[in-house]
Scaffold this active site. Structure first.
Site, PDB file in Angstrom:
ATOM      1  N   LYS A  55       0.862  -1.189   0.000  1.00 29.57           N
ATOM      2  CA  LYS A  55       0.000   0.000   0.000  1.00 29.57           C
ATOM      3  C   LYS A  55       0.891   1.229   0.000  1.00 29.57           C
ATOM      4  O   LYS A  55       2.043   1.171   0.451  1.00 29.57           O
ATOM      5  CB  LYS A  55      -0.864   0.014   1.268  1.00 29.57           C
ATOM      6  CG  LYS A  55      -2.108   0.865   1.140  1.00 29.57           C
ATOM      7  CD  LYS A  55      -3.252   0.091   0.537  1.00 29.57           C
ATOM      8  CE  LYS A  55      -4.460   0.946   0.294  1.00 29.57           C
ATOM      9  NZ  LYS A  55      -5.626   0.107  -0.078  1.00 29.57           N
TER      10      LYS A  55
ATOM     11  N   ASP B   9      -7.072   4.432  -4.433  1.00 32.24           N
ATOM     12  CA  ASP B   9      -7.707   4.331  -3.124  1.00 32.24           C
ATOM     13  C   ASP B   9      -8.324   5.722  -2.907  1.00 32.24           C
ATOM     14  O   ASP B   9      -8.531   6.454  -3.887  1.00 32.24           O
ATOM     15  CB  ASP B   9      -6.677   3.951  -2.044  1.00 32.24           C
ATOM     16  CG  ASP B   9      -7.322   3.435  -0.745  1.00 32.24           C
ATOM     17  OD1 ASP B   9      -7.621   2.236  -0.665  1.00 32.24           O
ATOM     18  OD2 ASP B   9      -7.538   4.238   0.188  1.00 32.24           O
TER      19      ASP B   9
HETATM   20  N1  GLU Z   1      -7.380   0.321  -2.703  1.00 31.10           N
HETATM   21  C1  GLU Z   1      -8.160  -0.855  -2.975  1.00 31.10           C
HETATM   22  C2  GLU Z   1      -8.161  -1.753  -1.757  1.00 31.10           C
HETATM   23  O1  GLU Z   1      -8.204  -1.260  -0.656  1.00 31.10           O
HETATM   24  C3  GLU Z   1      -7.783  -1.528  -4.282  1.00 31.10           C
HETATM   25  C4  GLU Z   1      -6.370  -1.933  -4.436  1.00 31.10           C
HETATM   26  C5  GLU Z   1      -5.990  -2.463  -5.809  1.00 31.10           C
HETATM   27  O2  GLU Z   1      -6.839  -2.530  -6.700  1.00 31.10           O
HETATM   28  O3  GLU Z   1      -4.814  -2.796  -5.978  1.00 31.10           O
HETATM   29  O4  GLU Z   1      -8.172  -2.948  -1.828  1.00 31.10           O
END
Ligand code: GLU
Length: 449
Positions: free
Chosen positions: A129, A169
């Site tokens: 992340k 996100d």
């Molecule tokens: N931010 C999204 C999550 O919390 C998607 C992440 C992604 O698609 O890599 O899972």
């Protein structure tokens, strides 16, 4: 109240002291470690080889300066993050969040949850992340582009379709992904479609990716309701937030016959007992990038906007917190329970506080934790990677069908795991244990990594 197994107490204590001042990360780790007591009671070998300790320690953490020039010619400085948490199952995968609240604790809690979420999808993706404390609010398109370009100028060396694949996100949508993709391409001279997901359809995006997190959460809640011979049909639903996750949860809930009566943004919430007019919400939020309060001005009678109120005071059968972490407190949970809520599906990451989760579980409410219920977004990102790798582009129907299947599998995996470990109906435990076992087994097979 769930407690920590005494063998795992020192493990948690070590994580807390080694990562001082990171309350959200502590909260996320504590919840998983609470669930693991039952695993090591059954399979003591999982306590060996510092496996849990290793999972709690990111493989790599990158923190960097993001300088950029605003429209007035003034130089601004933000902080950028990418925490590459675990690559046992595949390249690091997870979104980027641009919001003033972003700090190392937030990125680590999100990255930690992402490991288990991604494992639950059954797709070959590890957990990571990132993001920045940049506030996109009231910034011009030019400022956003320059920020994204500067952010990528530092981050690109750490990325790659086989290394680390970011996505969106909070504060990062298709526009921002486009700016970052363009900069990655200039810096590397590679059209490497699979390096970012959530791309536009013209340059390697996947159909249904935008809708996937909200649709997926709705599919998950539907599966939970089905276990009680119930469905969304005729149910009153409250969805917090009005971003991508909330909007497409509302869309799917409505198509399943549910009536969404409230949604929100950081300025307050709106109630429309006649059922939220989703086209209007989309116009306000997606086209105008405006405030949800405009809904009442445009729609008029029988609707109202409550500034700074608690959306969870609105009576409903199903609650879908889809805004941000810790938005639903123990007090809110009690209000929902008092008003007769029967199911909760977390569209956001960790939106319910530990007190709230406990209250729901003690009251026998169907409760779907975010790391299982909102996995549809990242699962569809993995489908995007699959399409990019095969230079293919699937139809909306095919992609949504795969998403629905994945969500059903995650639901069943969590439910069956909870049952196997003696706590039927505990989706928190089921998700944590099932996700952990997949990652732990892959790590054990790969030696001391
Ligand atoms: N931010 C999204 C999550 O919390 C998607 C992440 C992604 O698609 O890599 O899972």
């Amino acid at each position: 109240m769930t407690s920590i197994d005494e063998k795992l107490e020192p493990v948690l204590a070590e994580v807390l002291s080694r990562n001082a001042g990171e309350p959200e990360f502590h909260q996320a780790v504590r919840e998983v470690i609470e669930s693991l007591g039952r695993v090591i009671a059954k399979h003591p070998h999982y306590a060996d080889d510092a496996l849990i300790e290793r999972i709690c320690e990111p493989e790599r953490q990158i923190i960097f300066r993001v300088p950029w020039v605003d429209d007035k010619g003034k130089t601004q400085v933000n902080r950028g993050f990418r925490v590459q948490f675990n690559s046992a199952l595949g390249p690091y995968k997870g979104g980027l969040r641009f919001h003033p609240s972003v700090n190392l604790s937030i990125v680590k809690f999100l990255g930690f949850e992402q490991i288990f979420k991604n494992a639950l999808t059954g797709m070959p993706i590890g957990g990571g992340k990132g993001g920045s404390d940049f506030d996109p609010h009231d910034r011009s398109e030019g400022e956003i582009m320059r920020f994204c370009q500067s952010f990528m100028t530092e981050l690109f060396v750490h990325l790659g379709d086989k290394t680390d694949v970011p996505a969106g996100d909070i504060g990062v949508g298709g526009r921002e992904i486009g700016f970052m993709f363009g900069q990655y391409k200039r810096l590397t001279n590679r059209f490497e479609a699979g390096v970012l997901t959530g791309k536009g359809m013209l340059y390697g995006g996947s159909r249904a990716r935008t809708e996937a997190t909200g649709y997926g959460n709705t599919y998950f809640v539907q599966s939970m309701l089905n276990t009680k011979d119930s469905s969304f049909d005729g149910k009153k639903v409250v969805v917090s937030g009005s971003g991508n996750v909330a909007i497409y949860s509302m869309e799917k809930v409505q198509s399943f016959g549910g009536k969404v009566v409230a949604c929100s943004d950081s300025g307050g919430y709106i109630v429309d007992e006649g059922g939220i007019d989703l086209d209007l919400v989309k116009e306000i939020k997606l086209n105008r990038r405006g405030r949800i309060s405009e809904y009442v001005r445009l729609k008029g009678k029988c609707t109202h906007h409550i500034e700074n109120g608690r959306i969870w005071d609105v009576p409903c059968d199903v609650a879908m917190p889809s805004a941000t972490q810790n938005e639903l407190t123990g007090r809110d949970a009690k209000a929902l329970i008092k008003n007769g809520v029967t199911a909760v599906g977390e569209g956001a990451n960790m939106p319910s506080t530990p007190d709230a989760v406990r209250a729901f579980q003690e009251a026998g409410i169907l409760f779907a934790p975010g790391k299982a219920a909102n996995a549809g977004g990242v699962a569809t990102s993995a489908l995007e990677m699959q399409q990019n790798a095969s230079r293919d582009s699937w139809t909306f129907e095919r992609t949504e069908q795969r998403l629905a299947e994945i969500m059903r599998n995650i639901h069943d995996l969590c439910a069956n795991t909870a049952e196997e470990y003696g706590v039927p109906g505990d989706y928190v435990l089921g998700a944590n244990i099932a996700g952990f076992i997949r990652v732990a087994e892959a790590m054990r097979a790969q030696g001391v990594i």
